[in-house]
Design an enzyme around this catalytic site. Structure first.
Site, mmCIF file in Angstrom:
data_model
loop_
_atom_site.group_PDB
_atom_site.id
_atom_site.type_symbol
_atom_site.label_atom_id
_atom_site.label_comp_id
_atom_site.label_asym_id
_atom_site.label_seq_id
_atom_site.Cartn_x
_atom_site.Cartn_y
_atom_site.Cartn_z
ATOM 1 N N LYS A 68 0.591 -1.196 0.162
ATOM 2 C CA LYS A 68 -0.174 -0.045 -0.102
ATOM 3 C C LYS A 68 0.655 1.418 -0.061
ATOM 4 O O LYS A 68 0.349 2.225 -0.590
ATOM 5 C CB LYS A 68 -0.965 -0.068 1.375
ATOM 6 C CG LYS A 68 -2.022 -1.004 1.261
ATOM 7 C CD LYS A 68 -2.922 -0.715 2.418
ATOM 8 C CE LYS A 68 -3.832 -2.052 2.590
ATOM 9 N NZ LYS A 68 -4.913 -1.504 3.518
ATOM 10 N N ASP A 104 -10.015 2.917 2.844
ATOM 11 C CA ASP A 104 -10.034 2.583 4.373
ATOM 12 C C ASP A 104 -10.794 3.418 5.196
ATOM 13 O O ASP A 104 -11.527 2.914 6.080
ATOM 14 C CB ASP A 104 -8.598 2.182 4.801
ATOM 15 C CG ASP A 104 -8.148 0.984 4.145
ATOM 16 O OD1 ASP A 104 -8.749 -0.086 3.709
ATOM 17 O OD2 ASP A 104 -6.769 0.620 3.761
ATOM 18 N N GLY A 129 -2.405 1.754 18.142
ATOM 19 C CA GLY A 129 -1.644 1.286 17.068
ATOM 20 C C GLY A 129 -1.513 2.464 16.028
ATOM 21 O O GLY A 129 -2.100 3.382 16.157
ATOM 22 N N LYS A 158 6.598 6.343 16.407
ATOM 23 C CA LYS A 158 5.745 6.433 15.154
ATOM 24 C C LYS A 158 4.364 7.125 15.577
ATOM 25 O O LYS A 158 3.843 7.577 14.741
ATOM 26 C CB LYS A 158 5.440 5.043 14.856
ATOM 27 C CG LYS A 158 5.116 4.386 13.668
ATOM 28 C CD LYS A 158 5.330 2.875 13.513
ATOM 29 C CE LYS A 158 4.450 2.457 12.525
ATOM 30 N NZ LYS A 158 4.836 0.938 12.446
HETATM 31 P P1 ATR Z 1 -1.124 -1.849 9.381
HETATM 32 O O1 ATR Z 1 -0.948 -1.217 7.946
HETATM 33 O O2 ATR Z 1 -2.000 -3.099 9.259
HETATM 34 O O3 ATR Z 1 -1.659 -0.994 10.266
HETATM 35 P P2 ATR Z 1 1.516 -2.048 10.502
HETATM 36 O O4 ATR Z 1 1.909 -0.959 9.939
HETATM 37 O O5 ATR Z 1 2.529 -3.351 10.524
HETATM 38 O O6 ATR Z 1 0.160 -2.705 10.019
HETATM 39 O O7 ATR Z 1 1.265 -1.677 11.954
HETATM 40 C C1 ATR Z 1 0.968 -2.834 13.089
HETATM 41 C C2 ATR Z 1 0.488 -1.816 14.102
HETATM 42 O O8 ATR Z 1 0.690 -2.903 15.217
HETATM 43 C C3 ATR Z 1 1.764 -1.137 14.762
HETATM 44 O O9 ATR Z 1 1.306 0.023 15.353
HETATM 45 C C4 ATR Z 1 2.602 -1.916 15.845
HETATM 46 O O10 ATR Z 1 3.377 -1.245 16.824
HETATM 47 P P3 ATR Z 1 4.910 -0.736 16.491
HETATM 48 O O11 ATR Z 1 4.853 0.630 15.688
HETATM 49 O O12 ATR Z 1 5.313 -0.301 17.764
HETATM 50 O O13 ATR Z 1 5.449 -1.558 15.761
HETATM 51 C C5 ATR Z 1 1.359 -2.936 16.375
HETATM 52 N N1 ATR Z 1 2.044 -4.065 16.749
HETATM 53 C C6 ATR Z 1 2.456 -5.233 16.381
HETATM 54 N N2 ATR Z 1 3.058 -5.804 17.319
HETATM 55 C C7 ATR Z 1 2.614 -5.409 18.355
HETATM 56 C C8 ATR Z 1 3.038 -6.083 19.826
HETATM 57 N N3 ATR Z 1 3.603 -7.062 20.022
HETATM 58 N N4 ATR Z 1 2.686 -5.093 20.915
HETATM 59 C C9 ATR Z 1 2.292 -3.830 20.490
HETATM 60 N N5 ATR Z 1 2.235 -3.480 19.405
HETATM 61 C C10 ATR Z 1 2.146 -4.119 18.218
#
Ligand code: ATR
Length: 278
Positions: A68, A104, A129, A158
């Site tokens: 994306k 979205d 997130g 982030k």
């Molecule tokens: P998408 O595009 O579907 O939103 P992404 O960009 O990979 O997917 O984002 C995944 C989200 O899940 C992020 O906010 C990530 O937090 P980080 O920015 O700190 O990586 C969060 N996430 C994934 N695994 C996690 C975990 N074990 N604990 C807390 N947050 C998590």
């Protein structure tokens, strides 16, 4: 003679995508002669695949993980919402041009509205997130006029980046980051909580959050759709909160994408929701 209509979803991995089932349902509903397939596409093959499908007469494609963000640079035109979100989930091929869209934010908002929620009346929304899905949802919340959004993400950096790029200049207080440690207390006086992280998804740990402070009138939304019943939604229902699972957002982002491809905004029926659940 009517033209055979073609569209597809590209991503990696793509095997389990529900988009073919969704779009085929609507093609059938309209008795349109057409196809919608899933095409496994690695990021480094995205440009080549888009060109090939464009040359083959496709109306357009949907894009999913991990394409994306990468797609932005490959578009001739980008819809302002997609530019703001920084991601393209729908591409149309028209008059030799690739146009990038993001449906979205629409999918998120429209789903809640279809269920009777008036998100614009929300006094405080908590978004967990800060990935691509969070960016789309926050853009949607701001556009319908939610005045207070709190964002909590494991990586603080982030969250701050997201706030910097999406907080409205006219009301910078509307979007604020809070630390991941404070996610539990940020739920006090929230009337909307949205999990946009991948936690709770099949194969992932569950989202670890105490709901004690959340008012029982607060709505809890999880955008995870595999499984539909996440531990978060289960816990929320146990204490009396209303919940919304991830299927509706998926369906409504597809509804708008279908309109971009084929010019008709298809109906979202109970029968479709049921068909998507199996
Ligand atoms: P998408 O595009 O579907 O939103 P992404 O960009 O990979 O997917 O984002 C995944 C989200 O899940 C992020 O906010 C990530 O937090 P980080 O920015 O700190 O990586 C969060 N996430 C994934 N695994 C996690 C975990 N074990 N604990 C807390 N947050 C998590």
């Amino acid at each position: 003679m009517s033209k055979f209509l073609k569209a597809a979803v590209l991503g990696h991995p793509i095997d389990h995508s529900l988009s073919p089932r969704l779009h085929r349902h609507w093609l059938k509903f309209y008795k349109m002669e057409g196809s919608y397939e899933a095409v496994e596409t690695l990021p480094e093959k995205l440009a080549e695949t888009l060109n090939r499908l464009q040359d083959d007469g496709y109306a357009g494609v949907n894009l999913t993980v991990p394409l994306k963000e990468k797609a932005l640079a490959l578009m001739d035109d980008i819809d302002p919402i997609a530019a703001r979100i920084g991601a393209v989930n729908t591409v149309t091929f028209r008059e030799g041009k690739k146009q990038g869209w993001n449906t979205d934010a629409y999918g998120f908002v429209q789903n809640l509205e279809s269920l009777g929620y008036r998100i614009q009346n929300s006094r405080k929304a908590v978004v967990l997130g800060a990935g691509g899905a969070a960016r789309a949802i926050i853009a949607g919340l701001l556009d319908v006029g939610v005045k207070r959004i709190v964002l909590s993400n494991r990586s603080r950096e982030k969250a701050e980046e997201l706030v910097k790029s999406l907080a409205p200049a006219s009301d910078p207080q509307a979007l604020k980051p809070v630390s991941w440690t404070d996610r539990h207390i940020s739920l006090a006086d929230a009337d909307l909580v949205i999990n946009t992280t991948s936690l709770g998804m099949q194969g992932q740990p569950e989202l670890d959050i105490y709901l004690d402070r959340l008012p029982v009138t607060g709505l809890v939304v999880d955008i995870v759709y595999n499984p539909l019943q996440t531990p978060l939604l289960y816990a929320a229902r146990q204490r009396g909160n209303l919940t919304v699972d991830g299927l509706g957002m998926l369906i409504f982002q597809g509804q708008k994408a279908f309109e971009h491809f084929f010019g008709k905004l298809p109906p979202v029926t109970e029968a479709l929701r049921q068909e998507m659940r199996v």
